[in-house]
Design an enzyme around this catalytic site. Structure first.
Site, PDB file in Angstrom:
ATOM      1  N   ASP A 260      77.084  43.575  33.039  1.00 47.95           N
ATOM      2  CA  ASP A 260      76.885  43.768  34.475  1.00 47.95           C
ATOM      3  C   ASP A 260      78.127  44.406  35.101  1.00 47.95           C
ATOM      4  OD1 ASP A 260      75.391  43.738  36.798  1.00 47.95           O
ATOM      5  OD2 ASP A 260      75.896  41.670  37.332  1.00 47.95           O
TER       6      ASP A 260
ATOM      7  N   VAL B 204      78.656  29.517  44.798  1.00 49.21           N
ATOM      8  CA  VAL B 204      80.056  29.786  44.494  1.00 49.21           C
ATOM      9  C   VAL B 204      80.920  29.435  45.705  1.00 49.21           C
ATOM     10  CG1 VAL B 204      81.717  31.524  43.759  1.00 49.21           C
ATOM     11  CG2 VAL B 204      79.363  31.629  42.913  1.00 49.21           C
TER      12      VAL B 204
ATOM     13  N   LYS C 275      82.102  27.324  40.743  1.00 53.59           N
ATOM     14  CA  LYS C 275      80.682  27.703  40.648  1.00 53.59           C
ATOM     15  C   LYS C 275      79.896  26.488  40.188  1.00 53.59           C
ATOM     16  CE  LYS C 275      79.418  31.698  38.868  1.00 53.59           C
ATOM     17  NZ  LYS C 275      79.020  32.780  37.910  1.00 53.59           N
TER      18      LYS C 275
ATOM     19  N   THR D 212      70.699  31.055  40.974  1.00 54.27           N
ATOM     20  CA  THR D 212      70.712  29.720  40.379  1.00 54.27           C
ATOM     21  C   THR D 212      72.006  28.958  40.631  1.00 54.27           C
ATOM     22  OG1 THR D 212      71.550  30.575  38.270  1.00 54.27           O
ATOM     23  CG2 THR D 212      69.155  30.434  38.525  1.00 54.27           C
TER      24      THR D 212
END
Length: 551
Positions: A132, A24, A39, A21
């Site tokens: 993450d 960068v 970003k 989505t």
């Protein structure tokens, strides 16, 4: 299509990666004469309020964390319809680049992980869960700084239900997350454990040729088993790694602060304290690196070597997701798994993983498995069955059953459930007994054809004898069991309905109507939760008015 000009005074000049989505860039902020990481939200997703909110949430959560081992956020906003976020740019490598050459020296691994633990503690202290942890999200600067980055999946510990139910990188995902449980400090620490295993051995902790095989490894196997046969890492670090990789989250370390303390103790006892200069040398020229020896004050003893330190670092590598410009890129991560509680076999017929550009992977097996860990210092850790985890249905609490039902899904059995006595009771025996239920996530309970209750946890008073139990939840196949109720005793029935189904997560760009087996089930994005499907082959069709269909 990328940016054509500056955004908020930041001139983008090098695209680093194109994600599901966002895009960068490396950018230059002229007002402060510094490089930043820029970003931006891709324009095709700007129309989706939930995606815009998620992008804003990332910036807000990252801004809460002010720590030297976490990348700093500089600004966030929207200009000319472009939603953007500017963060600290780290010139150097990410940890995955170093691991491409194999395991790290143990002292270096401990030094890097110590800084990761500090950064994670900084996030946790602010109530932020990263979700993450993986090598690509650990940055190593040319000055030897270690920075935790990419809070795109981060979530507030106080309100985890606000984010995706399951998200992250599968190979570093804790078993309880795969089972549908909420993210916690313990699940972040499991990711650090998988990261630690990789730095010490040069191998991922959990592997497989398909996502289903990786999932099975996370749920059913221990990477520490036999680790001494292929790794000469110090026993103390392997023991610590084993603690982090426990299947049961309650058996892991309690916090990132505890991990930091444990690593510091190992470093002090081994006499190998790694400074930022040591890390900088390894980032620049690994062959010139030597394990440092600590002074009595704990600082590393290493003579300065300007010729080494001043060498330019290797170029920072970023793995960009493939981009198909001709048509919308459609990425489907499809994994089907039914955990076999009897045989523990890997799933069969699991489709191969599709494009690795998918950022969310959701699969399911039975998380309630035992695990035996063997570690080099002859310390044996044998885990009991896992506590079941909460399913994606977030408004229904998880419960902790005493034991798991091991019958095949949907199969009737005359074997009595666990009871407080081994004595056989006649079905005609007079009196009453009890049935303790622990159901994940919940079910309507039918006994001998009558609906008694809808629950996730309850104890029912029943007449003694054989009873036919049917569990019904509209999202799952009916489950049928025959259970012997003994007078004065309590039988126990624990079932995770998630172990009877598979789940499908899709990442689709720009969007498509999703049809499964001829029935339209959703339009994605957004996908609020994985699709629940019966195990086996299914026909998937993605429909878009401009791009046609993919089947």
């Amino acid at each position: 299509m990328g940016l054509r000009g500056p955004v908020a005074g930041i001139q983008p000049f090098a695209e680093i990666s194109r994600r599901a989505t966002t895009i960068v860039y490396k950018g230059h902020d002229a007002s402060l004469d510094r490089f930043v990481l820029l970003k931006v939200l891709r324009p095709e997703f700007a129309v989706y309020e939930d995606i815009r909110a998620r992008f804003r949430s990332e910036a807000l959560l990252l801004a809460k964390v002010n720590h030297p081992n976490v990348v700093a956020v500089y600004s966030f906003g929207e200009e000319d319809g472009v939603a953007y976020m500017a963060t600290e740019y780290v010139e150097g490598l990410d940890l995955s680049d170093l691991l491409d050459a194999g395991p790290l020296p143990p002292a270096l691994s401990a030094g890097i992980l110590l800084r990761v633990a500090r950064g994670l503690r900084g996030a946790h202290d602010e109530g932020v869960l990263h979700r993450d942890i993986k090598p690509e999200n650990i940055l190593l600067s040319e000055k030897g700084q270690v920075k935790l980055t990419d809070f795109g999946l981060a979530i507030s510990e106080e309100a985890p239900q606000d984010g995706p139910a399951m998200a992250g990188t599968l190979a570093y995902m804790a078993p309880e997350l795969i089972g549908g449980g909420p993210p916690t400090v313990a699940s972040d620490l499991f990711g650090v454990g998988a990261l630690m295993f990789e730095t010490l051995t040069g191998q991922p902790a959990f592997t497989g040729s398909t996502d289903g095989e990786v999932l099975d490894a996370i749920l059913n196997s221990s990477p520490m088993q036999g680790v001494e046969s292929f790794s000469d890492a110090p026993a103390g670090l392997l023991v610590l790694c084993s603690r982090l990789l426990q299947k049961n989250p309650e058996k892991r370390l309690g916090s990132a602060a505890e991990l930091e303390q444990a690593l510091m103790q190992w470093i002090e006892s081994s006499g190998h304290a790694v400074s930022e200069t040591d890390i900088a040398i390894y980032v620049s020229e690994p062959d010139d690196w030597q394990s440092p020896v600590a002074h009595s004050d704990g600082e590393a003893a290493r003579p300065p070597d300007a010729s080494i330190v001043s060498r330019p670092p290797a170029s920072r590598v970023r793995r960009a997701a493939p981009w198909l410009a001709a048509v919308a890129a459609i990425v489907a991560v499809v994994s089907m798994l039914v955990a076999s509680s009897r045989s523990g076999e890997s799933p069969r017929g699991t489709p191969a993983a599709a494009d690795s550009a998918a950022i969310v992977q959701s699969e399911q097996g039975d998380p309630n498995v035992a695990d035996s860990v063997s570690i080099p210092d002859d310390t044996a850790v044998t885990q009991p069955r896992e506590r079941p985890v909460e399913a994606i249905t977030e408004d229904r609490p998880a419960v902790e059953p005493p034991a798991l039902d091991t019958a095949d899904p949907g199969q009737e059995t005359d074997t009595p459930a666990t009871s407080t006595t081994d004595a056989a009771a006649s079905p005609e025996e007079q009196g009453a007994g009890r049935l303790a239920l622990a159901l994940i996530p919940w079910a309507s309970v039918w006994i001998d054809g009558d609906s008694l209750t809808t629950t996730s946890s309850d104890t029912l008073e029943l007449e003694a004898g054989q009873r036919e139990i049917i569990l019904r939840n509209p999202d799952f196949p009916d489950q049928s069991r025959r259970i012997l109720i003994e007078a004065g005793e309590t039988a126990q029935l624990s079932i995770s309905l998630w172990s009877t189904v598979a789940r499908l997560s899709l990442t689709i760009v720009p969007w498509a109507e999703v049809e499964v087996d001829g029935v339209v089930v959703d339009t994605i994005p957004p996908q609020l939760r994985p699709l629940i499907l019966s195990p086996g082959p299914h026909r998937l069709r993605l429909l878009h008015p401009d791009y046609g269909q993919i089947e």
